[in-house]
Scaffold this motif. Structure first.
Motif, PDB file in Angstrom:
ATOM      1  N   GLU A  93      20.535  13.295  24.570  1.00 10.08           N
ATOM      2  CA  GLU A  93      19.318  12.481  24.627  1.00 10.08           C
ATOM      3  C   GLU A  93      19.194  11.763  25.963  1.00 10.08           C
ATOM      4  O   GLU A  93      18.113  11.699  26.557  1.00 10.08           O
ATOM      5  CB  GLU A  93      19.311  11.468  23.485  1.00 10.08           C
ATOM      6  N   SER A  94      20.306  11.241  26.478  1.00  6.74           N
ATOM      7  CA  SER A  94      20.281  10.504  27.743  1.00  6.74           C
ATOM      8  C   SER A  94      20.593  11.391  28.940  1.00  6.74           C
ATOM      9  O   SER A  94      20.489  10.949  30.084  1.00  6.74           O
ATOM     10  CB  SER A  94      21.296   9.360  27.697  1.00  6.74           C
ATOM     11  N   ASP A  95      20.972  12.659  28.699  1.00  8.14           N
ATOM     12  CA  ASP A  95      21.380  13.591  29.761  1.00  8.14           C
ATOM     13  C   ASP A  95      22.572  13.041  30.530  1.00  8.14           C
ATOM     14  O   ASP A  95      22.614  13.072  31.762  1.00  8.14           O
ATOM     15  CB  ASP A  95      20.217  13.894  30.706  1.00  8.14           C
ATOM     16  N   SER A 229      42.007  13.306  39.063  1.00  9.18           N
ATOM     17  CA  SER A 229      42.448  12.263  38.125  1.00  9.18           C
ATOM     18  C   SER A 229      41.428  11.135  38.035  1.00  9.18           C
ATOM     19  O   SER A 229      41.784   9.995  37.751  1.00  9.18           O
ATOM     20  CB  SER A 229      43.813  11.705  38.550  1.00  9.18           C
ATOM     21  N   THR A 230      40.174  11.462  38.266  1.00  9.43           N
ATOM     22  CA  THR A 230      39.122  10.457  38.264  1.00  9.43           C
ATOM     23  C   THR A 230      38.175  10.657  37.093  1.00  9.43           C
ATOM     24  O   THR A 230      37.344  11.573  37.110  1.00  9.43           O
ATOM     25  CB  THR A 230      38.309  10.513  39.576  1.00  9.43           C
ATOM     26  N   PRO A 231      38.270   9.839  36.037  1.00 11.25           N
ATOM     27  CA  PRO A 231      37.281   9.930  34.964  1.00 11.25           C
ATOM     28  C   PRO A 231      35.901   9.564  35.513  1.00 11.25           C
ATOM     29  O   PRO A 231      35.764   8.627  36.299  1.00 11.25           O
ATOM     30  CB  PRO A 231      37.772   8.904  33.933  1.00 11.25           C
ATOM     31  N   THR A 232      34.901  10.320  35.109  1.00 17.30           N
ATOM     32  CA  THR A 232      33.573  10.178  35.713  1.00 17.30           C
ATOM     33  C   THR A 232      32.488  10.365  34.672  1.00 17.30           C
ATOM     34  O   THR A 232      32.561  11.288  33.848  1.00 17.30           O
ATOM     35  CB  THR A 232      33.367  11.234  36.825  1.00 17.30           C
ATOM     36  N   ILE A 233      31.486   9.499  34.695  1.00 19.84           N
ATOM     37  CA  ILE A 233      30.275   9.688  33.898  1.00 19.84           C
ATOM     38  C   ILE A 233      29.144  10.028  34.852  1.00 19.84           C
ATOM     39  O   ILE A 233      28.948   9.347  35.861  1.00 19.84           O
ATOM     40  CB  ILE A 233      29.921   8.437  33.078  1.00 19.84           C
ATOM     41  N   VAL A 234      28.421  11.093  34.547  1.00 14.71           N
ATOM     42  CA  VAL A 234      27.266  11.507  35.342  1.00 14.71           C
ATOM     43  C   VAL A 234      26.052  11.565  34.432  1.00 14.71           C
ATOM     44  O   VAL A 234      26.087  12.223  33.383  1.00 14.71           O
ATOM     45  CB  VAL A 234      27.491  12.877  36.006  1.00 14.71           C
ATOM     46  N   CYS A 235      24.976  10.889  34.821  1.00 12.41           N
ATOM     47  CA  CYS A 235      23.720  10.905  34.072  1.00 12.41           C
ATOM     48  C   CYS A 235      22.604  11.342  35.001  1.00 12.41           C
ATOM     49  O   CYS A 235      22.409  10.749  36.072  1.00 12.41           O
ATOM     50  CB  CYS A 235      23.388   9.515  33.515  1.00 12.41           C
ATOM     51  N   VAL A 236      21.877  12.369  34.624  1.00  9.46           N
ATOM     52  CA  VAL A 236      20.730  12.825  35.402  1.00  9.46           C
ATOM     53  C   VAL A 236      19.494  12.092  34.910  1.00  9.46           C
ATOM     54  O   VAL A 236      19.185  12.086  33.716  1.00  9.46           O
ATOM     55  CB  VAL A 236      20.539  14.346  35.271  1.00  9.46           C
ATOM     56  N   ALA A 237      18.792  11.445  35.831  1.00  8.56           N
ATOM     57  CA  ALA A 237      17.596  10.686  35.463  1.00  8.56           C
ATOM     58  C   ALA A 237      16.432  11.633  35.199  1.00  8.56           C
ATOM     59  O   ALA A 237      16.196  12.568  35.962  1.00  8.56           O
ATOM     60  CB  ALA A 237      17.235   9.699  36.567  1.00  8.56           C
ATOM     61  N   ARG A 238      15.720  11.383  34.137  1.00  7.35           N
ATOM     62  CA  ARG A 238      14.506  12.134  33.842  1.00  7.35           C
ATOM     63  C   ARG A 238      13.255  11.370  34.266  1.00  7.35           C
ATOM     64  O   ARG A 238      12.221  11.955  34.544  1.00  7.35           O
ATOM     65  CB  ARG A 238      14.432  12.429  32.340  1.00  7.35           C
ATOM     66  N   THR A 239      13.396  10.057  34.294  1.00  4.46           N
ATOM     67  CA  THR A 239      12.296   9.174  34.670  1.00  4.46           C
ATOM     68  C   THR A 239      12.723   8.322  35.854  1.00  4.46           C
ATOM     69  O   THR A 239      13.855   7.829  35.888  1.00  4.46           O
ATOM     70  CB  THR A 239      11.906   8.259  33.490  1.00  4.46           C
ATOM     71  N   ALA A 240      11.846   8.163  36.824  1.00  6.99           N
ATOM     72  CA  ALA A 240      12.190   7.395  38.016  1.00  6.99           C
ATOM     73  C   ALA A 240      12.564   5.967  37.650  1.00  6.99           C
ATOM     74  O   ALA A 240      11.843   5.285  36.929  1.00  6.99           O
ATOM     75  CB  ALA A 240      11.019   7.400  38.985  1.00  6.99           C
TER      76      ALA A 240
END
Length: 296
Positions: A93-95, A229-240
């Motif tokens: 839902e949040s990508d 060894s780097t935990p990472t969260i990536v979120c692609v924006a759908r709305t500016a």
């Protein structure tokens, strides 16, 4: 090597981002739909050909000092195998996706193109970066430039690669322009450079940056240096201007207990042709960040 200015003029190549300064809405409140995904992929499938060049300006805030840096990202490879680094958790839902290791770990497994060298020119800035990786060597896909030239004022840079006489060079016809969106101003979760993680709930990230066609939010431990060894969260924006990072992913990454950098990347994407007819994404990017201190 001829100057990149001459190459770009001779080829009459001008790469334009989607929407001009008058056509693209700006600001958090406008909420316009972003038309593309970011130019540098998180994951690839076997057989993909990735040709992405990004000229960026990053305002990096920190616990001790502020830094502005400009750089060149060059992700130029063919994928003989699919990505092996897969999300440990995702929220469709949040990508957003959580990776136990940073996704660019996979870049080293790919078959990189020998580009000879790529030159970036923006006002007083004119720098040539050698890009022909040797077999088995660690690939450098991001280079910090010696300065920013006119990237802040003009928000554009000429990018080119001709025949430098390098053995194996296959990129001898690149001439384009990277256009940058306006600088990123983060308004949430804090307008301060350093804040504290909220005690619970989703993390609401808001910002403004005009003329963007894609954007992403990336969270990783402050000071991380080893992608494996780097935990990472990536979120692609759908709305500016806005991304909601789900509480479940934050908890799985255990980020509330540590100092983490929340970085917003805003891209203005364009394309040109090079390497004998392949489509190259030549993009400009701006970035800013905030450090969230762990709850102790």
């Amino acid at each position: 090597m001829r100057s990149v200015r001459g190459a770009a003029a001779a080829a009459a190549v001008m790469v334009l981002g989607c929407g001009g300064d008058d056509a693209t809405p700006s600001g958090v409140g406008s909420g316009y739909a972003l038309t593309q995904r970011p130019p540098i992929p998180e994951r690839v499938a076997a057989g993909d050909a990735v040709r992405s060049i990004v000229v960026f300006r990053e305002d990096r805030t920190g616990t001790t000092r502020d830094v502005t840096r400009c750089g060149l990202s060059t992700v130029l490879f063919d994928a003989p195998v699919a990505s092996a680094v897969v999300p440990a958790a995702l929220d469709a839902e949040s990508d957003c996706r959580f990776y136990a290791s940073a996704p660019e770990v996979d870049f080293q497994r790919m078959r990189w193109v020998c580009a000879g060298a790529i030159t970036v020119a923006a006002g007083s800035l004119s720098q040539t970066v050698g890009l022909c990786p040797t077999a088995g060597a660690t690939v450098r896909y991001e280079t910090v430039l010696t300065g920013c030239g006119t990237l802040s004022s003009d928000r554009s840079a000429l990018v080119g690669s001709l025949d430098e006489g390098v053995m194996g060079d296959v990129v001898t016809d690149l001439a384009g322009t990277a256009l940058l969106p306006t600088g990123v101003t983060i308004t949430a979760p804090s307008t301060l450079a350093v804040a504290t993680w909220p005690a619970s709930g989703d993390l609401d990230v808001q910002w403004s940056s005009a003329d963007a066609t894609s954007a992403l939010v990336r969270i990783e431990p402050e000071g991380a240096t080893n992608p494996a060894s780097t935990p990472t969260i990536v979120c692609v924006a759908r709305t500016a201007g806005r991304v909601r990072v789900p509480q479940a992913l934050i908890a799985q990454a255990n980020f509330r207990t540590m100092d983490a950098r929340v970085r917003v990347w805003s891209y203005r994407d364009g394309t040109t042709m090079a390497e004998g007819g392949k489509t190259y994404r030549v993009s400009g990017a701006t970035s800013s960040s905030v450090v969230l201190q762990g709850r102790r």
